[in-house]
Design an enzyme around this catalytic site. Structure first.
Site, mmCIF file in Angstrom:
data_model
loop_
_atom_site.group_PDB
_atom_site.id
_atom_site.type_symbol
_atom_site.label_atom_id
_atom_site.label_comp_id
_atom_site.label_asym_id
_atom_site.label_seq_id
_atom_site.Cartn_x
_atom_site.Cartn_y
_atom_site.Cartn_z
ATOM 1 N N ARG A 115 6.963 3.417 25.484
ATOM 2 C CA ARG A 115 6.638 3.695 24.068
ATOM 3 C C ARG A 115 7.835 4.118 23.227
ATOM 4 O O ARG A 115 7.961 3.746 22.067
ATOM 5 C CB ARG A 115 5.583 4.808 23.980
ATOM 6 C CG ARG A 115 4.198 4.378 24.357
ATOM 7 C CD ARG A 115 3.229 5.533 24.205
ATOM 8 N NE ARG A 115 1.969 5.242 24.855
ATOM 9 C CZ ARG A 115 1.195 6.147 25.440
ATOM 10 N NH1 ARG A 115 1.558 7.427 25.455
ATOM 11 N NH2 ARG A 115 0.059 5.796 25.987
ATOM 12 N N CYS A 155 -3.617 8.427 23.409
ATOM 13 C CA CYS A 155 -4.974 8.377 22.834
ATOM 14 C C CYS A 155 -5.195 9.365 21.689
ATOM 15 O O CYS A 155 -5.858 9.031 20.703
ATOM 16 C CB CYS A 155 -6.017 8.564 23.924
ATOM 17 S SG CYS A 155 -5.654 9.844 25.126
ATOM 18 N N HIS A 248 -12.031 12.154 21.393
ATOM 19 C CA HIS A 248 -11.091 13.267 21.186
ATOM 20 C C HIS A 248 -11.278 13.827 19.767
ATOM 21 O O HIS A 248 -11.152 13.094 18.773
ATOM 22 C CB HIS A 248 -9.647 12.785 21.314
ATOM 23 C CG HIS A 248 -9.232 12.421 22.722
ATOM 24 N ND1 HIS A 248 -9.999 12.659 23.838
ATOM 25 C CD2 HIS A 248 -8.080 11.850 23.185
ATOM 26 C CE1 HIS A 248 -9.352 12.244 24.920
ATOM 27 N NE2 HIS A 248 -8.198 11.742 24.558
HETATM 28 P P1 NAP Z 1 -7.098 4.869 35.707
HETATM 29 O O1 NAP Z 1 -8.564 4.880 35.453
HETATM 30 O O2 NAP Z 1 -6.556 5.815 36.717
HETATM 31 O O3 NAP Z 1 -6.663 3.356 36.116
HETATM 32 C C1 NAP Z 1 -5.379 3.047 36.587
HETATM 33 C C2 NAP Z 1 -5.262 1.565 36.943
HETATM 34 O O4 NAP Z 1 -3.945 1.352 37.497
HETATM 35 C C3 NAP Z 1 -6.267 1.070 37.982
HETATM 36 O O5 NAP Z 1 -6.624 -0.263 37.700
HETATM 37 C C4 NAP Z 1 -5.461 1.113 39.279
HETATM 38 O O6 NAP Z 1 -5.894 0.182 40.257
HETATM 39 C C5 NAP Z 1 -4.083 0.718 38.768
HETATM 40 N N1 NAP Z 1 -3.049 1.171 39.697
HETATM 41 C C6 NAP Z 1 -2.821 2.436 40.153
HETATM 42 N N2 NAP Z 1 -1.793 2.440 41.026
HETATM 43 C C7 NAP Z 1 -1.354 1.152 41.138
HETATM 44 C C8 NAP Z 1 -0.353 0.504 41.908
HETATM 45 N N3 NAP Z 1 0.453 1.182 42.735
HETATM 46 N N4 NAP Z 1 -0.197 -0.840 41.765
HETATM 47 C C9 NAP Z 1 -1.013 -1.548 40.920
HETATM 48 N N5 NAP Z 1 -1.987 -0.988 40.178
HETATM 49 C C10 NAP Z 1 -2.169 0.345 40.284
HETATM 50 O O7 NAP Z 1 -6.276 5.142 34.374
HETATM 51 P P2 NAP Z 1 -6.671 4.854 32.819
HETATM 52 O O8 NAP Z 1 -7.219 6.071 32.196
HETATM 53 O O9 NAP Z 1 -7.429 3.575 32.776
HETATM 54 O O10 NAP Z 1 -5.230 4.675 32.182
HETATM 55 C C11 NAP Z 1 -4.464 3.477 32.334
HETATM 56 C C12 NAP Z 1 -3.181 3.619 31.515
HETATM 57 O O11 NAP Z 1 -3.519 3.770 30.125
HETATM 58 C C13 NAP Z 1 -2.366 4.863 31.895
HETATM 59 O O12 NAP Z 1 -1.001 4.554 31.820
HETATM 60 C C14 NAP Z 1 -2.786 5.882 30.842
HETATM 61 O O13 NAP Z 1 -1.804 6.852 30.619
HETATM 62 C C15 NAP Z 1 -2.979 4.995 29.609
HETATM 63 N N6 NAP Z 1 -3.935 5.507 28.613
HETATM 64 C C16 NAP Z 1 -5.140 6.031 29.012
HETATM 65 C C17 NAP Z 1 -6.019 6.480 28.006
HETATM 66 C C18 NAP Z 1 -7.364 7.101 28.337
HETATM 67 O O14 NAP Z 1 -8.030 7.624 27.398
HETATM 68 N N7 NAP Z 1 -7.827 7.096 29.595
HETATM 69 C C19 NAP Z 1 -5.677 6.370 26.675
HETATM 70 C C20 NAP Z 1 -4.435 5.806 26.324
HETATM 71 C C21 NAP Z 1 -3.594 5.372 27.308
HETATM 72 P P3 NAP Z 1 -6.896 0.589 41.473
HETATM 73 O O15 NAP Z 1 -8.280 0.732 40.882
HETATM 74 O O16 NAP Z 1 -6.783 -0.577 42.388
HETATM 75 O O17 NAP Z 1 -6.391 1.873 42.046
#
Ligand code: NAP
Length: 372
Positions: A115, A155, A248
């Protein structure tokens, strides 16, 4: 809505497709008028399984039919896609997104890793679409051909900046003081342990205050043709995790450059309207800020889905004894704060022709064996 700027649909892939943000992307791509989901990728835990087997689906609507049978791949940049949407965990997103960009894929990322890179747009289309002009320099700097990286903000920053933008345009901004009450889904799955958050508030989210104090400076700043120039705002953020599933809430005090009445502030927010180019994108709202008069709103349970999750909902606009005006805002952390803005970014890239070069190369290489 604008007619699609191409005859065929663009082929979209989702990295991190099994996570909470990835699922939203898969859901939103299920019936998208411009994009079709052709590939899903995630960790070794998921790869090799069908998407339906691998995903722990959290949404009310079923897994889209178009996604159910897709085989989950790993992070090898050889997927059948015109562009990638990334919702990868930040522990792997940095190098993985670079690998895909280097291999020629436009990458539209939710992750924090790139970012603040000096040649990567941090984008909210309604706020700083002009920052896309940095892409050619990024490609030159990094030796990327058809690939590049574009990111969307954290977010809680997304909702805040969407509300600050009309105030910046109408009155100018000096100082912002913000206290957040952030939902547990902002921490991904399984997120915050129940023992920590049930009936409780956690007054610390690692790295969040730093992101909220930095990212708005870039978003509300300018691209001057060779670098991003910060907005130069005074900004202080306090971030808290609260036992809410989605949405949020943010309590914000704002110091304005120009004196404005409360009615003028409400009117600036209410009348914030995107231009014709943005209004024509499938995920866009013409008026992305909604102002409520009921003094008990916005509330996460009642208002997080406003505008299909793409609106920032504002209430309680009132005088601030310390700065000039204070208000409460709410945004859907997984849609406006992540998947929805990423999709809108991809739509803007499509509308401006940024996805065409990779798509053309793809079509050529598919067509080649037939023509020989
Ligand atoms: P999450 O639910 O923990 O999902 C993470 C994803 O990454 C899953 O598909 C996971 O696959 C994959 N992953 C983890 N380790 C990996 C590896 N070693 N190799 C390949 N894939 C891997 O997280 P999330 O909340 O969806 O967030 C995803 C991203 O968006 C993060 O960077 C977060 O900071 C950002 N974000 C999140 C939000 C929010 O409100 N949650 C808002 C803005 C931005 P598996 O299922 O196979 O483990």
């Amino acid at each position: 809505m604008q007619s699609k700027p191409s005859e065929k649909k663009w082929k979209a892939g989702v990295l991190g497709a099994t996570g909470v943000v990835g699922q939203r992307l898969v859901q939103m791509l299920g019936d998208h008028p411009w994009f079709e989901l052709t590939e899903v990728a995630a960790s070794e835990r998921s790869s090799g399984k069908t998407y339906a087997e691998a995903v722990r689906w959290h949404l009310d609507s079923p897994v889209p039919e178009s996604a159910r049978g897709l085989i989950v791949k790993g992070l090898d940049p050889s997927l059948d896609c015109d562009f990638m949407l990334s919702a990868l965990d930040s522990s792997v997103a940095g190098p993985a997104e670079e690998d895909f960009a280097r291999a020629g894929y436009p990458v539209v990322s939710n992750s924090r890793n790139h970012r603040m890179d000096p040649d990567v747009p941090l984008l909210i289309p309604e706020v700083n679409a002009a920052h896309l002009d940095a892409i050619p320099l990024q490609q030159k700097n990094r030796g990327y051909d058809t690939g590049f990286i574009v990111t969307n903000p954290n977010c809680s920053t997304a909702g805040l900046v969407l509300v600050l933008k009309p105030l910046a345009d109408a009155f100018g901004l000096e100082k912002i003081f913000v206290v957040t009450l952030q939902a547990i889904s902002g921490a991904g799955y399984p997120g915050v342990p129940a023992m920590d958050i049930q009936g409780n508030v956690v007054p610390f989210i690692s790295g969040e205050e730093e992101k909220m104090e930095l990212e708005p400076q870039k978003l509300l700043g300018k691209w001057d043709g060779s670098r991003f120039v910060d907005a130069g705002l005074g900004l202080s953020a306090h971030c808290n995790r609260v036992p809410v599933v989605v949405g949020h809430l943010e309590c914000v005090s704002v110091g304005l450059k120009k004196i404005a009445s409360l009615e003028e502030v409400r009117e600036a927010l209410r009348s914030f309207e995107v231009d014709a180019e943005l209004a024509s994108l499938p995920t866009a709202l013409r008026n992305p800020v909604v102002v409520l008069d009921d003094e008990s709103r916005p509330q996460p349970r009642r208002d997080a889905n406003a505008g299909n999750g793409m609106a920032a909902v504002v209430g309680r606009v009132r005088e601030c004894p310390l700065l000039d005006v204070k208000l409460t805002l709410l945004s859907h952390n997984l849609v406006r704060g992540a998947a929805g803005t990423a999709l809108l970014n991809a739509e803007l890239l499509a509308a401006r022709g940024f996805l065409n070069r990779r798509a053309a190369v793809q079509n050529q290489s598919v067509a080649e064996p037939v023509s020989r």
